[in-house]
Design an enzyme around this catalytic site. Sequence first.
Site, PDB file in Angstrom:
ATOM      1  N   ILE A 161      33.853  33.950  38.380  1.00  0.00           N
ATOM      2  CA  ILE A 161      34.822  34.349  37.491  1.00  0.00           C
ATOM      3  C   ILE A 161      36.312  33.604  37.324  1.00  0.00           C
ATOM      4  O   ILE A 161      36.545  32.937  36.105  1.00  0.00           O
ATOM      5  CB  ILE A 161      35.399  36.092  37.441  1.00  0.00           C
ATOM      6  N   ASP A 180      42.019  30.390  47.475  1.00  0.00           N
ATOM      7  CA  ASP A 180      40.844  31.414  48.070  1.00  0.00           C
ATOM      8  C   ASP A 180      40.308  30.229  49.554  1.00  0.00           C
ATOM      9  O   ASP A 180      39.798  29.125  49.033  1.00  0.00           O
ATOM     10  CB  ASP A 180      39.913  31.073  47.393  1.00  0.00           C
ATOM     11  N   THR A 236      42.271  41.918  35.808  1.00  0.00           N
ATOM     12  CA  THR A 236      40.952  41.926  35.982  1.00  0.00           C
ATOM     13  C   THR A 236      40.426  42.324  37.228  1.00  0.00           C
ATOM     14  O   THR A 236      38.517  42.125  37.157  1.00  0.00           O
ATOM     15  CB  THR A 236      40.268  41.401  35.338  1.00  0.00           C
ATOM     16  N   ALA A 237      40.773  42.768  38.675  1.00  0.00           N
ATOM     17  CA  ALA A 237      40.075  42.572  39.852  1.00  0.00           C
ATOM     18  C   ALA A 237      40.021  44.299  40.271  1.00  0.00           C
ATOM     19  O   ALA A 237      39.215  45.222  39.823  1.00  0.00           O
ATOM     20  CB  ALA A 237      40.828  41.610  40.779  1.00  0.00           C
ATOM     21  N   ARG A 238      40.764  43.749  41.094  1.00  0.00           N
ATOM     22  CA  ARG A 238      40.574  45.992  41.001  1.00  0.00           C
ATOM     23  C   ARG A 238      42.423  46.238  41.349  1.00  0.00           C
ATOM     24  O   ARG A 238      43.034  45.866  41.807  1.00  0.00           O
ATOM     25  CB  ARG A 238      40.000  45.863  42.906  1.00  0.00           C
ATOM     26  N   ASP A 262      43.485  45.312  33.727  1.00  0.00           N
ATOM     27  CA  ASP A 262      41.927  46.170  33.543  1.00  0.00           C
ATOM     28  C   ASP A 262      42.202  47.383  34.228  1.00  0.00           C
ATOM     29  O   ASP A 262      40.610  47.074  34.257  1.00  0.00           O
ATOM     30  CB  ASP A 262      41.596  45.168  33.238  1.00  0.00           C
ATOM     31  N   GLU A 267      41.576  55.889  39.031  1.00  0.00           N
ATOM     32  CA  GLU A 267      41.115  55.451  38.318  1.00  0.00           C
ATOM     33  C   GLU A 267      39.699  56.747  37.770  1.00  0.00           C
ATOM     34  O   GLU A 267      39.171  57.000  38.773  1.00  0.00           O
ATOM     35  CB  GLU A 267      39.766  54.068  38.379  1.00  0.00           C
ATOM     36  N   HIS A 286      39.265  48.929  32.839  1.00  0.00           N
ATOM     37  CA  HIS A 286      38.621  48.422  32.946  1.00  0.00           C
ATOM     38  C   HIS A 286      37.155  48.426  32.536  1.00  0.00           C
ATOM     39  O   HIS A 286      36.187  48.923  32.432  1.00  0.00           O
ATOM     40  CB  HIS A 286      38.270  49.711  34.565  1.00  0.00           C
ATOM     41  N   ILE A 287      37.118  47.480  31.621  1.00  0.00           N
ATOM     42  CA  ILE A 287      36.075  47.010  30.576  1.00  0.00           C
ATOM     43  C   ILE A 287      35.749  45.996  30.917  1.00  0.00           C
ATOM     44  O   ILE A 287      35.186  45.087  29.616  1.00  0.00           O
ATOM     45  CB  ILE A 287      36.581  47.741  28.973  1.00  0.00           C
ATOM     46  N   GLY A 288      36.834  44.817  31.861  1.00  0.00           N
ATOM     47  CA  GLY A 288      36.587  43.291  31.399  1.00  0.00           C
ATOM     48  C   GLY A 288      34.697  43.116  31.792  1.00  0.00           C
ATOM     49  O   GLY A 288      34.883  41.599  31.160  1.00  0.00           O
TER      50      GLY A 288
END
Length: 317
Positions: A161, A180, A236-238, A262, A267, A286-288
């Site tokens: 991603i 990373d 858009t991760a956690r 997201d 949740e 959370h719909i990515g």
Amino acid sequence: MQASAQRSGRPAILVTAADLAPQALALLEAYDVVYAGKTPSEEDVVALCREHDPVAIIVRYSKVGPDAMQAAPSLKVISKHGSGTDTIDKAAAQARGIAVVAAAGANAAAVAEQAIALLLACVKSVVALDGRMHAGHWDKATHKSTELAGKTLGLIGLGAIGRRVARMAASMDMRVIGFDPYARDLPDYIESVSLEAIWRESDAISLHCPLTEENRGLLNERTLAQCKPGVVIVNTARGGLIDEDALLRAVRNGQIKAAGLDSFASEPMRAGHPFQTEPNIILSPHIGGVTREAYVKMGVAAAENALAVLRQATPRD
């Protein structure tokens, strides 16, 4: 709890959701498929494991912990319908000899596009201007947005991603830096830097790493204070990667220009959450990774990965 299954005496596979892509179901025709319903609780999963003793669990929603594993003596594999496995107790699975596999990369295009959409929404004031237009205003003479060209995007996490986001950002003439420690063979448009450089140099920061106990609350009061004033944050991760109270304070005091989120610490988000009334925080539920295409790709990958373990083969990456 809503559960349905094809009762035939065949081994069961539990899906912690109400559905699975038809293409994935076709792969599982040798098994009884049990659905846990639209919003299963962890207790629902335990009860279904006790009732059906599945050989595999395909995880879409809810958590799978040691109680569920204990309730399913035949369980061999837990397969994530997606890339993040933080809702699975991996230590408990390892202790039981249960494989944990993920559909890595299956939703990469979908999530990367959502990240860029949230970034653009933040810097181009898309939501605010839409609201003003619908209220009858015409702000052309007073509004100025920001160009991304020439700005620096900092990525935390350079898996499938993160690399897609990098490629899209580079195509918009952004400078892309990334952190990373596990990334190898990066393309030349990503500059590998330290985490400190991400905070110091980024005009926008986008999160694409898994959630671990080591990086929980990675964006907090201390690290946000190290960022450029007016930085944009995209997640858009956690949700657990961000200290939400610290983020809210930083948005309100202007240290963060805007945030596009997201995923969230808890949740689904409950009514009255302070983010809901903050105009500089753009929200999506959370719909990515939830697109028609990703639904099929993740379902097929999750089914194939589960079957690979059940057949004592190697799951695909």
